[in-house]
Motif scaffolding. Structure first.
Motif, mmCIF file in Angstrom:
data_model
loop_
_atom_site.group_PDB
_atom_site.id
_atom_site.type_symbol
_atom_site.label_atom_id
_atom_site.label_comp_id
_atom_site.label_asym_id
_atom_site.label_seq_id
_atom_site.Cartn_x
_atom_site.Cartn_y
_atom_site.Cartn_z
ATOM 1 N N SER A 301 0.986 45.116 55.831
ATOM 2 C CA SER A 301 1.367 46.528 55.838
ATOM 3 C C SER A 301 2.073 46.887 57.144
ATOM 4 C CB SER A 301 0.121 47.408 55.652
ATOM 5 O OG SER A 301 0.461 48.781 55.711
ATOM 6 N N ARG A 302 1.538 46.385 58.277
ATOM 7 C CA ARG A 302 2.191 46.629 59.571
ATOM 8 C C ARG A 302 3.562 45.960 59.606
ATOM 9 N NH1 ARG A 302 -3.217 45.856 61.758
ATOM 10 N NH2 ARG A 302 -2.748 43.637 62.066
ATOM 11 N N ASP A 303 3.621 44.742 59.070
ATOM 12 C CA ASP A 303 4.900 44.030 59.056
ATOM 13 C C ASP A 303 5.925 44.743 58.175
ATOM 14 O OD1 ASP A 303 3.935 42.093 60.743
ATOM 15 O OD2 ASP A 303 3.516 40.633 59.158
ATOM 16 N N THR A 304 5.454 45.298 57.074
ATOM 17 C CA THR A 304 6.364 46.020 56.168
ATOM 18 C C THR A 304 6.960 47.226 56.864
ATOM 19 O OG1 THR A 304 5.095 45.308 54.225
ATOM 20 C CG2 THR A 304 6.535 47.217 53.954
ATOM 21 N N SER A 305 6.101 47.995 57.520
ATOM 22 C CA SER A 305 6.574 49.163 58.259
ATOM 23 C C SER A 305 7.558 48.744 59.356
ATOM 24 C CB SER A 305 5.382 49.901 58.879
ATOM 25 O OG SER A 305 5.800 50.956 59.696
ATOM 26 N N GLY A 306 7.188 47.714 60.109
ATOM 27 C CA GLY A 306 8.059 47.240 61.182
ATOM 28 C C GLY A 306 9.359 46.664 60.663
ATOM 29 N N PHE A 307 9.310 46.026 59.499
ATOM 30 C CA PHE A 307 10.519 45.465 58.895
ATOM 31 C C PHE A 307 11.488 46.574 58.499
ATOM 32 C CE2 PHE A 307 12.955 43.941 55.209
ATOM 33 C CZ PHE A 307 13.521 42.798 55.746
ATOM 34 N N PHE A 308 10.976 47.629 57.888
ATOM 35 C CA PHE A 308 11.831 48.762 57.540
ATOM 36 C C PHE A 308 12.470 49.356 58.793
ATOM 37 C CE2 PHE A 308 9.355 49.568 53.423
ATOM 38 C CZ PHE A 308 10.380 49.067 52.634
ATOM 39 N N ARG A 309 11.673 49.484 59.856
ATOM 40 C CA ARG A 309 12.203 50.059 61.096
ATOM 41 C C ARG A 309 13.275 49.155 61.693
ATOM 42 N NH1 ARG A 309 6.215 50.938 61.867
ATOM 43 N NH2 ARG A 309 5.896 53.043 61.076
ATOM 44 N N TYR A 310 13.026 47.859 61.628
ATOM 45 C CA TYR A 310 14.024 46.902 62.108
ATOM 46 C C TYR A 310 15.305 47.018 61.268
ATOM 47 C CZ TYR A 310 16.501 42.459 62.528
ATOM 48 O OH TYR A 310 17.470 41.510 62.689
ATOM 49 N N PHE A 311 15.146 47.092 59.969
ATOM 50 C CA PHE A 311 16.291 47.108 59.068
ATOM 51 C C PHE A 311 17.136 48.371 59.260
ATOM 52 C CE2 PHE A 311 18.605 47.475 55.110
ATOM 53 C CZ PHE A 311 18.943 46.168 54.806
ATOM 54 N N LEU A 312 16.473 49.494 59.480
ATOM 55 C CA LEU A 312 17.180 50.774 59.582
ATOM 56 C C LEU A 312 17.633 51.086 61.000
ATOM 57 C CD1 LEU A 312 14.820 52.875 57.273
ATOM 58 C CD2 LEU A 312 17.072 51.975 56.683
ATOM 59 N N ASN A 313 17.172 50.298 61.959
ATOM 60 C CA ASN A 313 17.494 50.573 63.361
ATOM 61 C C ASN A 313 19.009 50.526 63.592
ATOM 62 O OD1 ASN A 313 16.735 51.102 66.060
ATOM 63 N ND2 ASN A 313 16.993 48.939 66.580
ATOM 64 N N TYR A 329 5.961 53.916 50.174
ATOM 65 C CA TYR A 329 5.218 52.881 50.898
ATOM 66 C C TYR A 329 4.293 53.491 51.943
ATOM 67 C CZ TYR A 329 8.401 49.294 49.012
ATOM 68 O OH TYR A 329 9.108 48.454 48.187
ATOM 69 N N PHE A 330 4.814 54.490 52.679
ATOM 70 C CA PHE A 330 4.069 55.072 53.793
ATOM 71 C C PHE A 330 4.198 56.589 53.744
ATOM 72 C CE2 PHE A 330 5.725 50.924 55.114
ATOM 73 C CZ PHE A 330 4.540 50.272 55.449
ATOM 74 N N SER A 331 3.084 57.258 53.515
ATOM 75 C CA SER A 331 3.108 58.724 53.424
ATOM 76 C C SER A 331 3.431 59.368 54.764
ATOM 77 C CB SER A 331 1.756 59.244 52.920
ATOM 78 O OG SER A 331 0.705 58.840 53.788
ATOM 79 N N ASP A 332 3.142 58.657 55.867
ATOM 80 C CA ASP A 332 3.395 59.193 57.207
ATOM 81 C C ASP A 332 4.535 58.432 57.883
ATOM 82 O OD1 ASP A 332 2.041 56.843 57.397
ATOM 83 O OD2 ASP A 332 0.709 57.477 59.013
ATOM 84 N N TRP A 333 5.554 58.067 57.105
ATOM 85 C CA TRP A 333 6.659 57.288 57.655
ATOM 86 C C TRP A 333 7.274 57.936 58.890
ATOM 87 C CZ3 TRP A 333 9.013 52.814 57.907
ATOM 88 C CH2 TRP A 333 10.312 52.764 58.406
ATOM 89 N N ASP A 334 7.446 57.122 59.917
ATOM 90 C CA ASP A 334 8.068 57.596 61.157
ATOM 91 C C ASP A 334 8.942 56.474 61.685
ATOM 92 O OD1 ASP A 334 8.861 58.501 63.590
ATOM 93 O OD2 ASP A 334 6.856 58.796 64.407
ATOM 94 N N SER A 353 6.672 33.242 48.565
ATOM 95 C CA SER A 353 6.295 34.534 47.978
ATOM 96 C C SER A 353 6.427 35.666 48.996
ATOM 97 C CB SER A 353 4.861 34.479 47.436
ATOM 98 O OG SER A 353 3.915 34.383 48.484
ATOM 99 N N ILE A 354 6.181 35.368 50.262
ATOM 100 C CA ILE A 354 6.335 36.386 51.306
ATOM 101 C C ILE A 354 7.814 36.683 51.526
ATOM 102 C CG2 ILE A 354 5.915 36.958 53.726
ATOM 103 C CD1 ILE A 354 3.369 36.921 52.098
ATOM 104 N N LEU A 355 8.658 35.654 51.510
ATOM 105 C CA LEU A 355 10.104 35.865 51.631
ATOM 106 C C LEU A 355 10.626 36.673 50.441
ATOM 107 C CD1 LEU A 355 11.068 32.296 52.844
ATOM 108 C CD2 LEU A 355 11.068 34.377 54.227
ATOM 109 N N ASP A 356 10.130 36.363 49.251
ATOM 110 C CA ASP A 356 10.498 37.143 48.057
ATOM 111 C C ASP A 356 10.152 38.615 48.259
ATOM 112 O OD1 ASP A 356 11.436 34.929 46.742
ATOM 113 O OD2 ASP A 356 9.617 34.626 45.555
ATOM 114 N N TYR A 357 9.008 38.839 48.869
ATOM 115 C CA TYR A 357 8.537 40.212 49.100
ATOM 116 C C TYR A 357 9.498 40.973 50.013
ATOM 117 C CZ TYR A 357 5.666 43.936 51.152
ATOM 118 O OH TYR A 357 5.200 45.148 51.617
ATOM 119 N N PHE A 358 9.890 40.357 51.125
ATOM 120 C CA PHE A 358 10.789 41.051 52.057
ATOM 121 C C PHE A 358 12.181 41.251 51.450
ATOM 122 C CE2 PHE A 358 7.631 39.722 55.251
ATOM 123 C CZ PHE A 358 7.423 40.941 55.867
ATOM 124 N N ILE A 359 12.626 40.307 50.655
ATOM 125 C CA ILE A 359 13.906 40.493 49.962
ATOM 126 C C ILE A 359 13.806 41.648 48.970
ATOM 127 C CG2 ILE A 359 15.488 39.429 48.293
ATOM 128 C CD1 ILE A 359 14.959 36.746 49.711
#
Length: 428
Positions: A301-313, A329-334, A353-359
């Motif tokens: 969950s932390r990695d997902t949030s951080g991945f989105f932040r990395y992607f949108l940065n 994904y996150f009700s308190d997205w920041d 399966s983890i790579l599939d998830y991030f894709i």
């Protein structure tokens, strides 16, 4: 007069890191459930059931009829630093095994099969040390490891299809047996007797060679096998674990002559931590979507949030449509919170399966706002290239999104060109 403020002596054995981390997770995330299992009324009902079960299903051995067993038990208790009344029982089950029936402040050990006849003196001492270590673990730190065990077992019973709960309970039980095997080593002061018991219980043989089995275990370990056991690790893994554990220990035994279980001469905390991490890797293998435990879920969950932040940065992708998708994904997205380091992600030991998830996360963003789908998919190709999975990404574009090959190739080529441009700019 004793000083009531004096700290209790540190136990000979310490709970494994996995035990500690799961207790911390449960206390923080499930405080009501934790409190319920900590309640004295709940414990009293369990104790009464345990006493009745022992009376109905076993034959109680006495110190007079089986003095040799009781004397060995007392020796194991001395070496493990345990002081409590002991009762030993013989069950009517013919398969060789043993079990601790836990009652606070009392030790109740049940023997199954012909253990007394089949095991040599020091092997029986190892077996008793193993069961006593269960008592030690359940008694440590105000019973918190027992509480965690009960919470997990009950949770799995209530939600049998919850994979994360099942995997957590499985790993917790496996670590508990590893802790108990260490108790066998402390009791005998020689890991080979612990291995001998494992082999005799597994095979039913009267005579075994522990070193030969350890050599066999090391040969199997070289093939990269991991555990798929539910409650007890495979015997070959348990042999490897006690061998590696004793090699980094310096344990001052509470006996007349202190015994050092070490090849190095000194116990190093970082080695113990590395050993616990290695043990966990052997019990669970690579991180997989299909076998996440509670700790893995939290980390992902932390990695997902951080991945989105990395992607949108440093992009303009975060439109209202994309924000709506992120809120699923996150009700308190920041977006201003921590950004995942892509190199850190690459270092993680996970399967496809983890790579599939991030894709899939990238695809979700791309189709949240169709006006910028191509730009997001191009950025996704750029990220996939940095993760060294560009070919997998390209195949997913074609197989999952049904994008024509020519367009998929173009999106990936654009990403490669962007990387080349970035390298040129960095060099200037």
């Amino acid at each position: 007069m004793t000083d009531s403020t004096q700290e209790k002596p540190k136990p000979i054995l310490q709970a494994l890191q996995y035990h500690q981390h799961i207790c911390e997770w449960l206390e923080v995330n499930e405080p009501k459930v934790w409190h319920w299992f900590s309640d004295l009324d709940t414990l009293e009902k369990s104790i009464e059931n345990t006493r009745n079960s022992l009376l109905k299903e076993t034959y109680r051995l006495t110190p007079e009829s089986h003095s040799n067993v009781y004397e060995l038990c007392q020796l194991a208790m001395q070496r493990l630093g345990i002081d409590a009344p002991v009762t030993i029982y013989q069950a009517n089950d013919g398969a060789m095994n043993a079990a601790l029936y836990y009652i606070p402040g009392e030790i109740h050990i049940v023997l199954f099969g012909a253990l007394i006849d089949k095991l040599e003196k020091l092997e029986l001492l190892a077996l008793l040390g193993h069961e006593l270590a269960h008592f030690l673990l359940w008694s440590m730190d105000e019973g918190r490891y027992l509480i965690a065990h009960q919470v997990l077992e009950d949770s799995v019973a209530q939600a049998p299809h919850n994979n994360a709960l099942y995997e957590t309970a499985r790993l917790f039980s496996l670590h508990t047996e590893i802790f108990a095997d260490r108790g066998a080593v402390v009791a005998t002061q020689d890991y080979r007797y612990s291995i001998a018991v494992l082999v005799k219980v597994m095979t039913g043989l009267s005579s075994v060679a522990p070193d030969a089995f350890l050599s066999q275990a090391k040969e199997l370990d070289e093939k990269g096998n991991i555990s798929d056991a539910k409650s007890h690790p495979e015997s070959y893994l348990r042999a490897l674990f006690v061998d590696k554990w004793q090699s980094i220990q310096t344990i001052e035994m509470p006996t007349d002559s202190a015994v050092k279980l070490t090849n190095e001469g000194q116990a190093i905390a970082t080695n113990a931590e590395q050993l616990d991490a290695w043990i966990l890797s052997k019990l669970k293998g690579k991180l997989s979507i299909h076998s996440l435990d509670l700790l893995d879920q939290q980390q992902l969950s932390r990695d997902t949030s951080g991945f989105f932040r990395y992607f949108l940065n440093e992009t303009e992708f975060e439109t209202e449509e994309v924000k709506n998708q992120l809120s699923m994904y996150f009700s308190d997205w920041d977006v201003h919170q921590d950004v995942l380091n892509i190199d850190t992600l690459k270092e993680r030991d996970f399967d496809d399966s983890i790579l599939d998830y991030f894709i899939a996360l990238i695809f979700d963003l791309a189709f949240a706002d169709r006006e910028q789908s191509d730009e997001i998919l191009t950025k996704g190709a750029d990220v996939a290239a940095k993760l060294d999975v560009l070919d997998m990404y390209k195949n997913k574009l074609k197989s999952v999104l049904k994008i024509p090959k020519r367009k998929a190739d173009k999106l990936c080529s654009l990403a490669i060109n962007l990387q080349i441009d970035a390298k040129h700019k960095a060099a200037q």
